[in-house]
Design an enzyme around this catalytic site. Structure first.
Site, PDB file in Angstrom:
ATOM      1  N   LYS A 157       0.823  -0.953   0.228  1.00 19.94           N
ATOM      2  CA  LYS A 157       0.363  -0.572   0.141  1.00 19.94           C
ATOM      3  C   LYS A 157       1.279   1.023  -0.107  1.00 19.94           C
ATOM      4  O   LYS A 157       0.767   2.338   0.870  1.00 19.94           O
ATOM      5  CB  LYS A 157      -0.930  -0.054   1.065  1.00 19.94           C
ATOM      6  CG  LYS A 157      -2.117  -0.264   1.119  1.00 19.94           C
ATOM      7  CD  LYS A 157      -3.277  -0.238   2.425  1.00 19.94           C
ATOM      8  CE  LYS A 157      -3.943   0.897   2.514  1.00 19.94           C
ATOM      9  NZ  LYS A 157      -5.118   1.059   0.953  1.00 19.94           N
TER      10      LYS A 157
HETATM   11  N1  PMP Z   1      -6.346  -3.202  -2.950  1.00 19.39           N
HETATM   12  C1  PMP Z   1      -6.574  -1.309  -3.200  1.00 19.39           C
HETATM   13  C2  PMP Z   1      -6.015  -0.885  -4.618  1.00 19.39           C
HETATM   14  C3  PMP Z   1      -6.912  -1.041  -1.780  1.00 19.39           C
HETATM   15  O1  PMP Z   1      -6.456   0.426  -1.562  1.00 19.39           O
HETATM   16  C4  PMP Z   1      -7.386  -1.481  -0.645  1.00 19.39           C
HETATM   17  C5  PMP Z   1      -7.067  -1.032   0.363  1.00 19.39           C
HETATM   18  N2  PMP Z   1      -6.971  -0.985   1.280  1.00 19.39           N
HETATM   19  C6  PMP Z   1      -7.638  -3.100  -0.746  1.00 19.39           C
HETATM   20  C7  PMP Z   1      -7.441  -3.377  -2.326  1.00 19.39           C
HETATM   21  C8  PMP Z   1      -8.514  -3.807  -0.057  1.00 19.39           C
HETATM   22  O2  PMP Z   1      -7.312  -4.328   0.986  1.00 19.39           O
HETATM   23  P1  PMP Z   1      -8.056  -4.472   2.644  1.00 19.39           P
HETATM   24  O3  PMP Z   1      -8.976  -5.505   2.540  1.00 19.39           O
HETATM   25  O4  PMP Z   1      -6.293  -5.154   3.101  1.00 19.39           O
HETATM   26  O5  PMP Z   1      -8.858  -3.361   2.982  1.00 19.39           O
END
Ligand code: PMP
Length: 306
Positions: A157
């Site tokens: 991220k």
């Molecule tokens: N893809 C992206 C590009 C994101 O920013 C997120 C949000 N964090 C997700 C998927 C989902 O990730 P998570 O389930 O870990 O929140």
């Protein structure tokens, strides 16, 4: 959105106003930061805030930081403890969103990832929905391509890579859609601007593998587990073509922010019945019970604050 009173900043809890950065901060100029997004859910019966999978989120944060060569003296357990403390300090008794941010804080000129000093902050704020139409979103396949592992690794991220998401999200919304779906460099379905994606077609759930230019989502893992262990339906991780989505019975986004959001139209094509599908609805109900600490089997994923 009101700012919180306090934040965790470089090892201690300080007033929000005291956690400041200067204009030359490396991360602000070059996008050299990584962040997280964690939800805490209020359980009214137990008068408790349950933070969902905090150590898994902090593991990913530290992994994302590792991609940028950042090293911290904190473990994922330390950061979880700091998060619980921060929520307690505000005495939040509602749903909250936690935003950790690890960034290169040097105030210098020079693009690089070495010889820099990382800082780490955590903020927690009251939070409701991220997407208005969780029950049925109309989305578009973006003309912006998802970045790839040899551009900026989407598995982490990384702050700078969210400019890619922002282009896609804004163009989708300005064109009247609720969200977007981005294709990767191979032309396969990757993910939304801030969410992973699943489809249900001919009795099988499918989601792209983590080698398809997608974030290694925590919610994605939660749903893979719920599909296998609770719905007991087949699940495949394999590349998905754009037009498979048009023929799918159900398509949905998952993520900490969007929780589970049903996709009922893609580029003016109706998906399935045009309403939230049966399996999507089952998973959504299950998920909300799990995250609020109401399912004993999955209770260990929820960490109580009080
Ligand atoms: N893809 C992206 C590009 C994101 O920013 C997120 C949000 N964090 C997700 C998927 C989902 O990730 P998570 O389930 O870990 O929140």
């Amino acid at each position: 959105m009101p700012t919180p009173k306090k934040v965790f900043f470089n090892g201690k809890i300080v007033a929000y106003e005291d956690a400041r950065v200067g204009m030359l901060t490396h991360a602000m100029n070059y996008g050299t930061a990584v962040f997280g997004g964690i939800r805490g859910y209020w359980n009214d019966t137990e008068k408790q805030v349950f933070v969902f999978r905090p150590t898994d989120h902090y593991k990913r944060l530290l992994d994302s930081a590792k991609l940028l060569r950042m090293q911290f003296p904190y473990t994922k357990e330390d950061l979880t403890a700091a998060t619980l403390e921060l929520i307690r300090v505000h005495e939040y008794k509602e749903d909250v969103y936690v935003r950790p941010l690890a960034f290169y804080s040097d105030e210098i000129i020079g693009v690089r990832l070495h010889n820099l000093t990382p800082s780490l902050g955590i903020a927690a704020i009251p939070f409701g929905r991220y997407v208005d139409k969780e029950e049925g979103a109309h989305v578009t396949v973006s003309s912006w391509q998802r970045i790839g592992d040899n551009i900026i690794p989407p598995r982490g991220k990384i702050a700078g890579s969210y400019v890619n998401s922002a282009f896609a999200k804004t163009d989708a919304q300005l064109a009247g859609f609720d969200e977007c779906i981005m294709l990767n460099q191979q032309g396969h379905v990757a993910e939304g601007s801030a969410e992973n994606l699943f489809m249900f077609r001919n009795g099988v759930f499918v989601t792209p593998p983590i080698t398809e230019s997608v974030l290694e989502g925590i919610t994605r893992r939660t749903f893979m587990m719920l599909i296998r262990d609770e719905l007991k339906l087949p699940l495949e991780e394999r590349p998905i073509d754009r037009t498979e989505l048009f023929l799918a019975d159900e398509v949905f986004y998952v993520g900490t922010g969007v929780q589970l959001t049903a996709i009922t139209q893609i580029d003016h094509r109706t998906i399935g019945t045009g309403q939230m599908g049966v399996q999507t609805a089952r998973l959504r109900e299950l998920y909300f019970n799990v995250v609020r600490g109401k399912v004993p089997k999955y209770r260990e994923l929820c960490v109580g604050v009080y």
